[in-house]
Design an enzyme around this catalytic site. Sequence first.
Site, PDB file in Angstrom:
ATOM      1  CG  ASP A  69      -2.127  -0.662   1.129  1.00 55.92           C
ATOM      2  OD1 ASP A  69      -2.363  -1.107   0.016  1.00 55.92           O
ATOM      3  OD2 ASP A  69      -2.888  -0.749   2.097  1.00 55.92           O
ATOM      4  CG  ASP A  75      -4.661   0.254   5.327  1.00 51.43           C
ATOM      5  OD1 ASP A  75      -5.366  -0.141   4.377  1.00 51.43           O
ATOM      6  OD2 ASP A  75      -4.143   1.379   5.359  1.00 51.43           O
ATOM      7  CG  ASP A 118      -6.449  -3.686   1.655  1.00 54.95           C
ATOM      8  OD1 ASP A 118      -6.760  -3.508   0.463  1.00 54.95           O
ATOM      9  OD2 ASP A 118      -5.966  -2.804   2.372  1.00 54.95           O
TER      10      ASP A 118
END
Length: 1157
Positions: free
Chosen positions: A413, A734, A738
Amino acid sequence: MGDMTNSDFYSKNQRNESSHGGEFGCTMEELRSLMELRGTEAVVKIKETYGDTDTICRRLKTSPVEGCATAQAGAEDEGEAEAGWIEGAAILLSVICVVLVTAFNDWSKEKQFRGLQSRIEQEQKFTVVRAGQVVQIPVAEIVVGDIAQVKYGDLLPADGLFIQGNDLKIDESSLTGESDQVRKSVDKDPMLLSGTHVMEGSGRMVVTAVGVNSQTGIIFTLLGAGGEEEEKKDKKGKPNALVDQKRSKMQDGNVDASQSKAKQQDGAAAMEMQPLKSAEGGDTDDKKKASMHKKEKSVLQGKLTKLAVQIGKAGLVMSAITVIILVLYFTVDTFVVNQKPWLPECTPVYVQYFVKFFIIGVTVLVVAVPEGLPLAVTISLAYSVKKMMKDNNLVRHLDACETMGNATAICSDKTGTLTTNRMTVVQVYVGDVHYKEVPDPSSINAKTMELLVSAIAINSAYTTKILPPEKEGALPKQVGNKTECGLLGFVLDLKQDYESVRSQMPEEKLYKVYTFNSVRKSMSTVIKLPDESFRMYSKGASEIVLKKCCKILNGAGEPRVFRPRDRDEMVKKVIEPMACDGLRTICVAYRDLPGSPEPDWDNENDILNDLTCICVVGIEDPVRPEVPEAIRKCQRAGITVRMVTGDNINTARAIAIKCGIIHPGEDFLCLEGKEFNRRIRNEKGEIEQERIDKIWPKLRVLARSSPTDKHTLVKGIIDSTHTEQRQVVAVTGDGTNDGPALKKADVGFAMGIAGTDVAKEASDIILTDDNFSSIVKAVMWGRNVYDSISKFLQFQLTVNVVAVIVAFTGACITQDSPLKAVQMLWVNLIMDTFASLALATEPPTESLLLRKPYGRNKPLISRTMMKNILGHAVYQLTLIFTLLFVGEKMFQIDSGRNAPLHSPPSEHYTIIFNTFVMMQLFNEINARKIHGERNVFDGIFRNPIFCTIVLGTFTIQIVIVQFGGKPFSCSPLQLDQWLWCIFIGMGELVWGQVIATIPTSRLKFLKEAGRLTQKEEIPEEELNEDVEEIDHAERELRRGQILWFRGLNRIQTQIRVVKAFRSSLYEGLEKPESRTSIHNFMAHPEFRVEDSQPHIPLIDDTDLEEDAALKQNSSPPSSLNKNNSAIDSGINLTTDTSKSATSSSPGSPIHSLETSL
């Protein structure tokens, strides 16, 4: 684990009851029945019984603003008994030693997991208000009457009543199976239930039920998971007071901790007594979830299992040959050559000879099998896991730690991982001027400034604050939404105070709030002005909010007309340059609305229009200072880093360049989600693996990507056969969304700070500091585990090769092994156990990151290691045989060969034993290096454990030789004999240098061992079949329910990993035990992909047992079908997952039960 036993828990509650019985204005049953109502029924009931939620708060001795007074919860731990030392016959001793070592090994692992487990349990925190302070407490400590703050992304840990908030929408699918989000409001539907997810908005709730009494807990009790507890309550026969519930603890959001703990600790006893009521219902589900996690053995496990089997076979053959040769030699020699008759009175003597031969055979076997191996693996993994905690990696699945060492790709990310996740305003366009840094307050018009400060302070969640730094010199602490924190920080940078604005306009006075969601991409707040008119403040993504602006404030603070033409110019001159610098642009605007007639607030399109733009700010999330270096290390280590982000492509590219993920002039791809999807799908819109294979090798940045894109990419890379090695992919995530990608990846990293519970649940490792450089540490530790195991193997196999050959040839030539069974045990078990500790605890070095990942096909024992093993074996064998056949002449002592049956220990054989041990000790130092390095002492003092163990082993050896006597077959040695032994041992170090000089490339004849070949991995279709099944089941069980079994599931996975390490070696020793206790569940992982026939996953014989139990209970011995329907209805009743009738869907557990029956 290790928190409280059942009985303690209940006796405590019982003690409390007498004192607290009448303290509260409502009983637990009342609250429990209240929470079973929904919607308007609940509202009516509250009005009738309590008046309103404030009354309930008063009765529960809490306040909606101040929260509870503080509450505590206790925890205890219990020890285990220690084992005694038993002397006796060598054979008995060897068995006892094996058993003791494995038992101790299990106990120490158990203890480590307890430590880890409690740490994991404390990890999950929830925000509550206590004594007027907003605090984060472990979920287990939430009590009835707490005022909890809920926000987007939370998994509710307890039942409660909604008391205030904005636009709260809940996904109740985990309880009801309805996928629509339910809007909560105080007057229509105030019921918030545990196990449900907050999908939008924020608010406060008063907790009314926790643990077994929450809705999720009740479902558990129906599933039978609360069987024992209910029994106990009935026995006590007391009414349960509310305090009982206040004390009742919550585990990880849902299941009462005491329950799951009772299950682990009193497991066997409690469950064998009541097979029907036992936790089978719950545990079969656990099993499914535990097995759902990883679809294959980790690389290391596969290689080790294979190696252990190879070694075991060789050992068996050697020991069998030894026994046969000894017996034949003895019989031929005695009865054929010397022609002695077999006399009855001589029988005991002959039998003793045969027993002696058998013991020698066992000695050879004991020596051949490396008992220390599973131990070394466990120690190494457990040690690494413990140390990784210090490096901010909380490992949830042991094997993830080692898989990480083989990672070839990381999909990361951007926000919070590569960047600091501290939004800061760096550019601003206000009053017709574009400032490249935060302007001086005096340069902004006073009117504009006032509007700007109010718009930011009021139109952001009041839970968002900037607090003074905790440590001196640190940055101010940001609490709440990061973007809003950035804006508030901007207000503080302009030397203004947002708190005073908020105190004049408290949250209760806000007239209407349109919270931020992904459709609106903006947030607006309406307030009532003193003259009864309304003002609305708005902020949001600049491309969206600017379209709705028809005016803009000029330098004098007066609104001027803002036409589409002006807007296009502004986009070109202000917004695009900001975006090219990697900034997120946010527009702040306002609108005045008339007081009468009052606008129609539900008609959003009319309200959110005709705005006046105050300013446009460029917010940046600065790259973490340590990230570029960490990414460079990854690239050097042969790991490709890809960035997958929801941000726009310009920002993403700018950040990727700053991080060093992409370098100008390289051949790489930066795609947006839409373009990515267009390229990987065929005309029918189906994803094609060949198309993905064309893209992923060059793809470095995927921007504006949805969670499904992330999952598609990860799956595409993992399934790709484009490269000769299968890619091992790590993913960071997070958000709740996801989850699928984290689960699909070989190693999933969740963010400890920013991560939602769902993400943490799906992950293997939790990054407690959300920092990318911690991932590099994980890679280092993973490679270190692999190397530690290799070091240990190199040492252990040298010992084994030498000992087996010595025992074998010695036995065949002199009818007696020069190394006795007990001595061999000392060498094999004790030294190897210590050696595994010493070599498995080597700290990792940066040099581990200088090589490429090993991959799946690289053998565990490389050519270099084989060269070392055989080279040292040659040295050791030469010296031992020299000592065996001419040693008595060198030292002028009596020969120990051909000694009669019960003769006392000889100095000759003691010297051989001692020299052997000394050689192992010095070879342990050689074993520290496996890649042919010359300096074996490099970094030896950084590992105090190693030094201590080598010295400790040496000391014990002195004691054994000088005072061991008969049990160890040793006779004390003189000083000069000792010096010779040590001198020969030190020769190992010199010999090690000689071996290092021989180039491995010349030794073509050396074989490698422990290689995983392609076909042994997993048949492709079998894997796919499993994946399919799992997806069905996941859809069936829904996210929330997957979380329910969280605590148990974790322990299971961990124990299963440990068992898998042992299973290969100790398969023979395990008894078929009853499956009812939870520990035995874990001992037999049913869901093994290596099985030759494709098992139907998600089915376990406990289901069958349960079936049998039901059969006994049903009065007539009914047909199987009836039985099935019994279970069927049982399960439908308990999970109540809507109309998705469990039985019909082919992937469902019931379906598989029927088919299997």
